[in-house]
Design an enzyme around this catalytic site. Sequence first.
Site, PDB file in Angstrom:
ATOM      1  N   GLU A 477      -8.817  14.107  12.169  1.00  0.00           N
ATOM      2  CA  GLU A 477      -8.569  12.759  11.653  1.00  0.00           C
ATOM      3  C   GLU A 477      -7.096  12.404  11.446  1.00  0.00           C
ATOM      4  O   GLU A 477      -6.688  12.029  10.368  1.00  0.00           O
ATOM      5  CB  GLU A 477      -9.311  12.595  10.313  1.00  0.00           C
TER       6      GLU A 477
HETATM    7  C1  NGO Z   1     -15.005  14.692   7.844  1.00  0.00           C
HETATM    8  C2  NGO Z   1     -13.582  14.804   7.387  1.00  0.00           C
HETATM    9  C3  NGO Z   1     -13.454  15.365   5.981  1.00  0.00           C
HETATM   10  C4  NGO Z   1     -14.438  14.689   5.046  1.00  0.00           C
HETATM   11  C5  NGO Z   1     -15.836  14.825   5.598  1.00  0.00           C
HETATM   12  C6  NGO Z   1     -16.856  14.147   4.703  1.00  0.00           C
HETATM   13  C7  NGO Z   1     -14.032  16.407   8.896  1.00  0.00           C
HETATM   14  C8  NGO Z   1     -13.888  17.541   9.791  1.00  0.00           C
HETATM   15  N1  NGO Z   1     -13.043  15.720   8.378  1.00  0.00           N
HETATM   16  O1  NGO Z   1     -15.217  15.974   8.462  1.00  0.00           O
HETATM   17  O2  NGO Z   1     -12.144  15.195   5.516  1.00  0.00           O
HETATM   18  O3  NGO Z   1     -14.361  15.283   3.778  1.00  0.00           O
HETATM   19  O4  NGO Z   1     -15.948  14.313   6.890  1.00  0.00           O
HETATM   20  O5  NGO Z   1     -18.144  14.214   5.177  1.00  0.00           O
END
Ligand code: NGO
Length: 662
Positions: A477
Amino acid sequence: MLPGPTSEEWIAALRRAVEVQRKVFAGHVGIEARTQYEGVGEGGDNTLVIDRLCEDDGIGRDEVAVFYRTNAQSRVLEDTLVRFDVPYQVIGGTKFYERAEIRDAIAYLSVLANPADTVSLSRILNSPRRGIGNTSEGRVLAWANTMGITPLEAIEGVERVRGLGTAAIKAIGRFAELIVSLRERAERRGPVAELLESTLSESGYIEALEAERTVEAEGRIENLQELVGMAGEFDVSSGRRRVVLARGATGLGPEGYDLTISSGAVKITAESAAGLFYGIQTIRQLLPSSVEHPAALSRALRIPAGQIRDGPRFAWRGAMLDVSRHFLSAGDVRGFIDLLALYKMNRLHLHLSDDQGWRIEIKSWPSLTAIGGLGEVGGGQGGFYTQDEFREIVSYAAARFITIVPEIDMPGHTNAALASYGELSCDGIARAPYTGIRVGFSALCVERDTVYRFVSDVVREIGALTPAPWIHIGGDEVEKISHDAYRAFIERVQGIVQSHGKQMIGWGEISPANLSPATIVQHWKRDSSFVHAARGGKVILSPSKKLYLDMKYDSATVLGLKWAALIDVRDSYDWEPGVYLEGVAESSVLGIEAPLWSETLEKRSDFEYMAFPRLAVVAELGWSAAANRTWENFRLRLAAHGPRLSALGVNFYRSPQIPWLQ
Ligand code: NGO
């Protein structure tokens, strides 16, 4: 040496207690005391059973568990204790009476009632089991006392194992106790030493671990023996009853085991210590759930006879804890590790840094924890693990055949680091702490050399804390950096990780970078994991729609998120890892892992509620062959885990999809 009454007042109170007891039992009071390994004694109808006064049983030095043989008796006892104003709590149907006083009262009572019992009672009260930990004279004597053998015999026993570490000796002590208990029940056949020797040599296990000679190995012996101790209570027809652990070929792979239970012995054969450990976990699951509660351990336990030949489908059977959004103490993490061990999981990924908190001490960058470790989501207190604490977690896990996989998320999810050191941002300005739950807004300044020095220091220090070959660098992300700059960053970090002798793991987003096939990609949402599979790399499957433990069970679940899906037990069960991702064949799937993100989870019981029972699903997906599992069958087997989880004190979600046993 019974702890006698300590004052006049006490003597008076005890006398009163005795009188009450005499009255309620119409003059007939029998006392029987026993430890976990002394088997189930045959007390008369009015026998008061004093059980497990050892602090290492988890009850605590000053607590006493008292069982009566019938409900009527238990009511009588209760009345008596209430009269004497002794508080008690009910756990799993067993009443715990706290306070040293009641222990002393009962001890004293026993002397009056039946002086012959003094011996066995003092054995328990002096709790020599606590002492089986080293070879000092006192310990050996205590050991001899427990086993009912002469000090000379005990010393001979110690001699035989001299050279082993403390934990090994402790383990052997336990083995010895177990054997003695079995032998007592078989009416004292053959000398103790002979039995001890044959059991140990047949096992080959101690020697095998001795060859490893590591702290972890010693921890493993200890843990294994503890569990063997539990199995030692199995109730089979008389004869020589033993638990035999053997190292040998099974054709079931390195983690597989062959478990044979007959009326004469329980035998586990495995190629590795891990396999033996998993065999023990199976024994544990075959025993009634009451074994999970210390108070219930000395009941007669029955274990079904039969043979199990078993081995895991995937090498990677993991869970992840996000200790950044909300911090979990090292003790809570260890508690979670215990539960993973029960389900034969072998990886615990710790998400140690994110926007909201930095959770691991880095000596070369102290502000990471001094500043970055302070907060958490919602403005709570946060916290972090010192390197020593972290090492302890690593070895605690290793003793249960679980490898800790540390993650430092980068280049995004880094606000806590950016708040600690301004030089990690392109504008050089330290960020404010963040306590919300948005993602994607933070990024390290990938053009700055300082950032790579930082990454290298962090990877070096964390890498040194764990013998495992992996460092997870996150990589998910990232919204603030161009694709090219992101890819270049990931490639450079991969080089840094390799230069410290480790293999890199990253979330699915890293796939397009030029990765080494030794790097591992962790899939969590639509991504290009197939690119990595095509270059011969391995993929860990953590599909958010199936395995994200932070997703709500249904729309009424209070905790958790729901952006990926609502995931009830069946949703997490009904899918097939071998064919889940196009372009990622089963041969490229290293295994599966269930992440537990903690934006909405504040305390251990919250984490447990989201993890259980879905973690049992993950365990089955990771372990059992596709052909061996069906939902209908699983839901019935899972139903039987309700009482076990309850006995363990786990706060789990009672999904209406499961016909839970009470
Ligand atoms: C995503 C995000 C995390 C969040 C999560 C919540 C990934 C790999 N990055 O998963 O930062 O906490 O969702 O469900």
